[in-house]
Design an enzyme around this catalytic site. Structure first.
Site, PDB file in Angstrom:
ATOM      1  N   ASP A   6      11.877   8.433   3.072  1.00  0.00           N
ATOM      2  CA  ASP A   6      11.795   9.792   3.013  1.00  0.00           C
ATOM      3  C   ASP A   6      11.847  10.133   1.515  1.00  0.00           C
ATOM      4  O   ASP A   6      12.123   9.420   0.764  1.00  0.00           O
ATOM      5  CB  ASP A   6      12.612  10.542   3.776  1.00  0.00           C
ATOM      6  CG  ASP A   6      12.444  11.975   3.762  1.00  0.00           C
ATOM      7  OD1 ASP A   6      11.246  12.492   3.925  1.00  0.00           O
ATOM      8  OD2 ASP A   6      13.525  12.818   3.692  1.00  0.00           O
ATOM      9  N   LEU A   7      11.108  11.428   1.331  1.00  0.00           N
ATOM     10  CA  LEU A   7      11.167  11.794  -0.229  1.00  0.00           C
ATOM     11  C   LEU A   7      12.451  12.764  -0.668  1.00  0.00           C
ATOM     12  O   LEU A   7      13.030  12.607  -1.174  1.00  0.00           O
ATOM     13  CB  LEU A   7       9.894  12.453  -0.404  1.00  0.00           C
ATOM     14  CG  LEU A   7       9.667  12.969  -1.700  1.00  0.00           C
ATOM     15  CD1 LEU A   7       9.330  11.616  -2.900  1.00  0.00           C
ATOM     16  CD2 LEU A   7       8.139  13.630  -1.949  1.00  0.00           C
ATOM     17  N   GLY A   8      12.300  13.848   0.191  1.00  0.00           N
ATOM     18  CA  GLY A   8      13.347  15.060  -0.303  1.00  0.00           C
ATOM     19  C   GLY A   8      14.812  14.312   0.311  1.00  0.00           C
ATOM     20  O   GLY A   8      15.121  14.213   1.387  1.00  0.00           O
ATOM     21  N   SER A 107       6.761  11.084   3.929  1.00  0.00           N
ATOM     22  CA  SER A 107       7.088  12.358   3.646  1.00  0.00           C
ATOM     23  C   SER A 107       6.543  13.435   4.416  1.00  0.00           C
ATOM     24  O   SER A 107       5.424  13.516   4.591  1.00  0.00           O
ATOM     25  CB  SER A 107       7.196  12.721   2.061  1.00  0.00           C
ATOM     26  OG  SER A 107       7.618  14.140   1.732  1.00  0.00           O
ATOM     27  N   ASN A 108       7.319  14.381   5.091  1.00  0.00           N
ATOM     28  CA  ASN A 108       6.896  15.600   5.433  1.00  0.00           C
ATOM     29  C   ASN A 108       6.672  16.402   4.250  1.00  0.00           C
ATOM     30  O   ASN A 108       7.746  16.843   3.740  1.00  0.00           O
ATOM     31  CB  ASN A 108       7.734  16.169   6.665  1.00  0.00           C
ATOM     32  CG  ASN A 108       7.685  15.743   7.811  1.00  0.00           C
ATOM     33  OD1 ASN A 108       6.986  14.749   8.312  1.00  0.00           O
ATOM     34  ND2 ASN A 108       8.445  16.053   8.677  1.00  0.00           N
ATOM     35  N   LYS A 141       6.673  13.880  10.932  1.00  0.00           N
ATOM     36  CA  LYS A 141       8.055  13.333  11.409  1.00  0.00           C
ATOM     37  C   LYS A 141       8.635  14.548  12.296  1.00  0.00           C
ATOM     38  O   LYS A 141       8.616  15.733  11.752  1.00  0.00           O
ATOM     39  CB  LYS A 141       9.112  13.102  10.319  1.00  0.00           C
ATOM     40  CG  LYS A 141       8.395  11.694   9.565  1.00  0.00           C
ATOM     41  CD  LYS A 141       9.355  11.268   8.541  1.00  0.00           C
ATOM     42  CE  LYS A 141       9.453  12.275   7.384  1.00  0.00           C
ATOM     43  NZ  LYS A 141      10.170  11.925   6.373  1.00  0.00           N
ATOM     44  N   ASP A 166      16.783  11.998   5.657  1.00  0.00           N
ATOM     45  CA  ASP A 166      18.045  12.783   5.651  1.00  0.00           C
ATOM     46  C   ASP A 166      18.061  13.707   6.867  1.00  0.00           C
ATOM     47  O   ASP A 166      19.006  14.646   6.942  1.00  0.00           O
ATOM     48  CB  ASP A 166      18.163  13.623   4.292  1.00  0.00           C
ATOM     49  CG  ASP A 166      17.018  14.570   4.235  1.00  0.00           C
ATOM     50  OD1 ASP A 166      15.932  14.374   4.619  1.00  0.00           O
ATOM     51  OD2 ASP A 166      17.211  15.796   3.671  1.00  0.00           O
TER      52      ASP A 166
END
Length: 198
Positions: A6-8, A107-108, A141, A166
């Site tokens: 994931d990104l964030g 990523s969302n 997601k 996360d």
């Protein structure tokens, strides 16, 4: 193996309080009020799927939160979410690729954010074989189809995949498909996971 990041708060630290702080400064609406009215509701989800424009999203959120902001002020605040890169995760991604593993980002996110972070953090693109973004895929997601799409595109089975995120819902969504899913609860989660593997 296929490793999905994931990104964030996995590769890049993010903090939505910074967004609300910027909007509060622009609008003079108290931060406490914004914290009560800010929700990741339907407009937020539609924006992440690429179903509505950045302008429509800004309009919807300003309307929901009774925020008197120009589009420029809204955008400026929206980009304030990004705090900084996690270099230790970037290093791990590079190491995995050197060992012959496939490394991708899922990523969302939304168009507005992608006008900012790819240029701000070019290290992400150089550390990943591919970047999958919710607004490009038209899904987000934890919908099962987004994970299935990535597995299919990459040519890997769920059994040969590890996913880091996360968000508990996203982790559960991937788990249901048989993907080994690791909940990232802090900066040490990913280095700890790989400490005996790399």
């Amino acid at each position: 193996m296929l490793y999905i990041f994931d990104l964030g708060n996995v590769i890049v630290d993010i903090d939505f309080n910074r967004v609300l702080g910027a909007w509060s400064d622009f609008s003079r609406v108290p931060l406490a009020t914004l914290k009560q009215t800010f929700t990741m509701g339907e407009a937020f989800h539609q924006h992440e799927r690429g179903e509505i424009t950045d302008e429509a999203f800004a309009q919807a959120l300003c309307h929901e939160m009774d925020l008197p902001l120009s589009y420029e002020q809204f955008s400026h605040g929206w980009q304030a979410v990004f705090v900084g890169l996690r270099p230790e995760v970037i290093a791990i991604m590079h190491k995995l690729r050197e060992q012959g593993h496939r490394v991708v980002v899922l990523s969302n996110t939304n168009r507005l954010h992608t006008t900012f972070w790819p240029e701000e953090y070019p290290e992400i693109r150089s550390a990943a074989d591919h970047i999958y973004l919710s607004q490009d895929l038209g899904m987000r997601k934890p919908e099962a189809r987004i994970y299935q799409q990535v597995l299919q595109a990459e040519g890997f089975s769920a059994e040969d995949t590890v996913f880091f995120d996360d968000n508990v819902d996203n982790i559960e969504g991937a788990n249901q498909l048989g993907i080994t899913s690791i909940l990232v609860t802090g900066k040490e989660t990913i280095p700890d996971y790989f400490s005996t593997l790399l």
